[in-house]
Design a protein around this motif. Structure first.
Motif, PDB file in Angstrom:
ATOM      1  N   PHE A 136       0.750  -1.310   0.111  1.00  0.00           N
ATOM      2  CA  PHE A 136      -0.088  -0.109   0.235  1.00  0.00           C
ATOM      3  C   PHE A 136       0.974   1.203  -0.010  1.00  0.00           C
ATOM      4  O   PHE A 136       2.134   1.043   0.350  1.00  0.00           O
ATOM      5  N   HIS A 137       0.355   2.321  -0.491  1.00  0.00           N
ATOM      6  CA  HIS A 137       1.163   3.439  -0.676  1.00  0.00           C
ATOM      7  C   HIS A 137       0.175   4.822  -0.323  1.00  0.00           C
ATOM      8  O   HIS A 137      -1.182   4.418  -0.564  1.00  0.00           O
ATOM      9  N   PHE A 138       0.533   6.050  -0.666  1.00  0.00           N
ATOM     10  CA  PHE A 138      -0.274   7.047  -0.664  1.00  0.00           C
ATOM     11  C   PHE A 138       0.044   7.963  -1.711  1.00  0.00           C
ATOM     12  O   PHE A 138       1.088   7.933  -2.359  1.00  0.00           O
ATOM     13  N   HIS A 139      -1.095   9.066  -1.865  1.00  0.00           N
ATOM     14  CA  HIS A 139      -0.621  10.042  -2.689  1.00  0.00           C
ATOM     15  C   HIS A 139      -1.105  11.422  -1.925  1.00  0.00           C
ATOM     16  O   HIS A 139      -2.224  11.471  -1.155  1.00  0.00           O
ATOM     17  N   TRP A 140      -0.410  12.541  -1.999  1.00  0.00           N
ATOM     18  CA  TRP A 140      -0.784  13.717  -1.315  1.00  0.00           C
ATOM     19  C   TRP A 140      -0.358  15.007  -2.032  1.00  0.00           C
ATOM     20  O   TRP A 140       0.385  15.025  -2.746  1.00  0.00           O
ATOM     21  N   SER A 183      -5.650  14.052  -3.327  1.00  0.00           N
ATOM     22  CA  SER A 183      -5.991  12.856  -3.630  1.00  0.00           C
ATOM     23  C   SER A 183      -5.681  12.716  -5.255  1.00  0.00           C
ATOM     24  O   SER A 183      -5.570  13.587  -5.983  1.00  0.00           O
ATOM     25  N   GLU A 184      -6.104  11.380  -5.514  1.00  0.00           N
ATOM     26  CA  GLU A 184      -6.265  11.341  -7.036  1.00  0.00           C
ATOM     27  C   GLU A 184      -7.428  11.278  -7.549  1.00  0.00           C
ATOM     28  O   GLU A 184      -7.885  12.025  -8.510  1.00  0.00           O
ATOM     29  N   HIS A 185      -8.451  10.480  -6.958  1.00  0.00           N
ATOM     30  CA  HIS A 185      -9.820  10.564  -7.230  1.00  0.00           C
ATOM     31  C   HIS A 185     -10.554  11.721  -6.437  1.00  0.00           C
ATOM     32  O   HIS A 185      -9.967  12.274  -5.310  1.00  0.00           O
ATOM     33  N   LEU A 240      -5.125   6.831  -0.001  1.00  0.00           N
ATOM     34  CA  LEU A 240      -4.357   5.607   0.398  1.00  0.00           C
ATOM     35  C   LEU A 240      -4.727   4.743  -0.731  1.00  0.00           C
ATOM     36  O   LEU A 240      -6.083   4.565  -0.964  1.00  0.00           O
ATOM     37  N   HIS A 241      -3.949   3.894  -1.122  1.00  0.00           N
ATOM     38  CA  HIS A 241      -4.163   2.982  -2.229  1.00  0.00           C
ATOM     39  C   HIS A 241      -3.440   1.651  -1.973  1.00  0.00           C
ATOM     40  O   HIS A 241      -2.362   1.216  -1.620  1.00  0.00           O
ATOM     41  N   LEU A 242      -4.409   0.482  -1.601  1.00  0.00           N
ATOM     42  CA  LEU A 242      -4.028  -0.949  -1.121  1.00  0.00           C
ATOM     43  C   LEU A 242      -4.042  -1.782  -2.263  1.00  0.00           C
ATOM     44  O   LEU A 242      -5.135  -1.758  -3.050  1.00  0.00           O
ATOM     45  N   LEU A 285      -3.753   1.663 -13.534  1.00  0.00           N
ATOM     46  CA  LEU A 285      -2.634   2.102 -12.593  1.00  0.00           C
ATOM     47  C   LEU A 285      -2.574   3.656 -12.922  1.00  0.00           C
ATOM     48  O   LEU A 285      -2.460   4.265 -13.925  1.00  0.00           O
ATOM     49  N   THR A 286      -2.224   4.440 -11.840  1.00  0.00           N
ATOM     50  CA  THR A 286      -2.297   5.855 -12.079  1.00  0.00           C
ATOM     51  C   THR A 286      -0.607   6.417 -12.281  1.00  0.00           C
ATOM     52  O   THR A 286      -0.579   7.431 -12.435  1.00  0.00           O
ATOM     53  N   THR A 287       0.291   5.466 -12.224  1.00  0.00           N
ATOM     54  CA  THR A 287       1.583   5.769 -12.551  1.00  0.00           C
ATOM     55  C   THR A 287       1.797   4.830 -13.922  1.00  0.00           C
ATOM     56  O   THR A 287       1.320   3.874 -14.045  1.00  0.00           O
TER      57      THR A 287
END
Ligand SMILES: NS(=O)(=O)c1ccc(C(=O)NCc2cccc(F)c2F)cc1
Ligand SMILES: [Zn+2]
Length: 260
Positions: A92-96, A104-106, A117-119, A197-199
């Motif tokens: 899991f990881h985060f975007h900020w 957030s991404e969404h 948070l993405h699990l 995937l967002t990356t």
């Protein structure tokens, strides 16, 4: 709108333009328009069974910090929800963001949260490896949890306390017992849609499960994320902030909700 997305992607420093993704028709992240989501009574509750001893380490990969798990067995899995198989937890990881106004991404009704948070789970029932699952339409399942500014989060703090040890890109610290269930809201409500995937490689292999309720974290905990660096030790320091992808066009997709 679509062409502006293409322009935005092409201009955004971190991302390949969708022009390089053959027929990118299910890209992530997206804005979730609550009133356009469709209640699906056949959606099951999502069943989450994590074994905290499968936790391995925390790694700064130069884009986010990842908490990685031993995914060689079915000890930490999710099943149910929109999923036809069970999926194994890999990381899991985060975007900020740099400030609390975004990160957030969404988004929900075009509202950003300060972090997400993405699990990340993969379909080990059908595919032999994660790397193969990443290339298949039903290969991955990612649970998204929004973070909002509020009360101190006890469970997150054990993670925050370890972050100074992974300040620089390509640093790792052992992290051997953590139950990520503590980061998932108890409210069962979620949205789900088919995405990517967002990356990079932005592969269209993700069944997204976005929890409706955010978790609360405090300012110090968000600031701890922002003191991480994109850069390696010895390089000119670049703070790790704004590591989220721009919104992508919904195209021919519907977002389903598990709740009315
Ligand atoms: N933000 S997110 O939740 O959409 C997301 C989740 C996982 C990955 C990932 O595993 N990348 C590495 C990667 C990519 C492709 C193939 C691989 F083997 C691999 F490890 C990237 C983005
Ligand atoms: Zn992510």
């Amino acid at each position: 709108a679509c062409c502006s997305y293409r322009l935005r992607n092409a201009l955004h420093p971190l991302w390949q333009s969708p022009l390089s993704i053959p027929g990118g028709s299910r890209q992530s992240p997206i804005n979730i328009q609550w009133r356009d989501s469709i209640y699906d009574p056949f959606l099951k509750p999502l069943k989450i069974c994590y074994d905290p001893t499968t936790c391995l380490h925390i790694w700064n990969n130069g884009y986010s910090f990842l908490v990685e798990f031993d995914d060689s067995t079915d000890k930490s899995i999710i099943v149910g929800g929109p999923l036809e198989n069970q999926y194994r937890l890999k990381q899991f990881h985060f975007h900020w963001g740099a400030i609390n106004e975004w990160g957030s991404e969404h988004t929900v009704d075009s509202k950003f949260y300060p972090a997400e948070l993405h699990l990340v789970h993969w379909n080990a029932v059908v595919y032999p490896t994660f790397e193969e699952a990443v290339m298949e339409g039903n290969g991955l399942a990612v649970i998204g949890v929004f973070l909002k500014l509020g009360a101190h989060h006890e469970g997150l703090q054990t993670l925050v306390d370890a972050l100074p040890a992974v300040k620089h890109k390509d640093t790792v610290i052992e992290f051997d017992v953590f139950d990520p269930s503590c980061l998932i809201p108890s409210c069962p409500d979620y949205w789900t849609y088919a995405g990517s995937l967002t990356t990079p490689p932005l592969t269209e292999s993700v069944t997204w499960i976005i929890k409706k309720k955010p978790i609360e974290v405090d300012e110090n905990q968000l600031e701890a994320f922002r003191m991480l660096l994109f850069t390696s030790d010895g390089e000119e320091e670049k703070r790790m902030v704004d590591n989220f992808r721009p919104l992508q066009p919904l195209m021919n997709r519907t977002v389903r909700s598990s709740f009315q």
